[in-house]
Every structure is written in C-alpha cells, then in structure tokens.
Design an enzyme around this catalytic site. Sequence first.
Site, short mmCIF file in Angstrom:
data_model
loop_
_atom_site.label_atom_id
_atom_site.label_comp_id
_atom_site.label_asym_id
_atom_site.label_seq_id
_atom_site.Cartn_x
_atom_site.Cartn_y
_atom_site.Cartn_z
N TRP A 86 40.78 54.06 35.70
CA TRP A 86 39.51 53.66 36.28
C TRP A 86 39.66 52.23 36.78
CZ3 TRP A 86 36.44 50.06 33.18
CH2 TRP A 86 36.96 49.85 31.90
N HIS A 87 38.70 51.76 37.55
CA HIS A 87 38.84 50.47 38.24
C HIS A 87 37.78 49.48 37.76
CE1 HIS A 87 41.84 51.49 41.38
NE2 HIS A 87 41.37 52.72 41.20
N PRO A 88 38.09 48.65 36.79
CA PRO A 88 37.09 47.68 36.30
C PRO A 88 36.74 46.61 37.33
CG PRO A 88 39.23 47.26 35.33
CD PRO A 88 39.36 48.56 36.05
#
Length: 226
Positions: free
Chosen positions: A151-153
């Site tokens: 996922w892309h914080p």
Amino acid sequence: MGVSRKRRLIIDSAFACLMVSSPGVLAQENLPEDRFARGSSYIAASYIKFLESAGARVVPIRINRTEEEYIKIFNSINGRLFRNFPKDVLQSLANENITSNFHSWSLSMQNYSRNGKLKRFYKVLSTNSDGEKEFISTMEAYRYPFYAVQWHPEKSPFEWIDKPGMVHTAAAVRVSFYAGSFFVSEAMKSQHRFSNPAEEDRALIYNFSPVYRGSNAIFVQSYYFD
C-alpha cells in the site's frame, strides 16, 4: 488488486525499506509513456515529501550506477511501525478503506505459508482483501530492519489523481504521518554518516528540482535523473 475492502491487522507493527541517516529513496527507470521524462530515471516527489514531512533530509539513490558508487552510498546506511500508532488510527486502518492499493501482483497468505524461508524471515502484520483474495499488505523481518508494504502511505497527503483508492480523509493523512515518522525514527538509529558536510550536501535531494506533471498524472511531481 484495486481498492482494498478491509485491512486485517495481525500483530503490532511495520512497513517498506532500508534506512539511512538521511533516508535514501531508490529511483526507478522512466516510464515509456512519461512525456515529462528527463534523463533515464525518476523518483515521485510524493515519496520525498512523505519523508520530509517527518523531518528527514532525503538522499536520492540512482539506478544503474557502478558497484563502487553503490558501496559508497550504502556504507552510509543503517539498516517497528504500528506499535506507536494511536488506537484510533489503528481502528481506522482496520475498519475503513483508507489505504491506497494499486498493484496487480501480490503475495497471498497461502503462498507465504508454503514458503519456509519467507515464514522464518518475515512476520505478517496485516492483510487486505480486494473482495475475492486476501493478500499480505504489511510485513517486517523478525531480526532485521526490513519492512514491506503493499500500500502507499505517501499518496493520501501528496497525490491527487482522481481514481478509486486515492483517499484524502483526515484518518488517511494521519496514517501517512505516523508511517513517515516511523521511517525517520528508524533512520535516526543509524550510526553511519557521510564523511563530511560537503559530501552530504552534494548527495541531498535539494540539488534537484521536481517537475510538475499535472493534477491528472499518476505522480503530481517527479524528480528526474541522468
């Protein structure tokens, strides 16, 4: 995978990468359809801002360099995450669709469980589901400061393309903040330093200027390198 339906927190921490005193971000080869491309590689500016917002100064690590150059960079490197997240942020992660999941490939729990080497090296911290398959979204090494996320914080506060999964709620931005703070706190553990201030100054991202690619681009801004 598309947008994840729900995150399942398994234990108490984690994320993606090796750390440095000034954290390093690895460049990627330019995308063929990138009409803004300059040189041969790029780093999305949101990756840089993500770490800078937690108080770091970033060193770009360019690809396709000589072995000697990489040795010089990584001699400056050190090498958990959810542990210090506030309870309400963890609850948001577990119950709300606030993470950006855009990859087609993933590591399923089934394949992870079948691989003895992976099981001994990495601990699974969270999983997500696209509504059909459960995949690992966060894990960390048991004995080393190695972290991996699916996922892309960095996207919630810094990327603005209008597509499913690009979430800008307060909870999503807080997740990004605590993840970035974790990364930088890991980097601060390193005892390695550049040999002198001048050498560090030459390596920092400040020597490059980001290019604005438009609000409809997958990355609003990117840094490009020869």
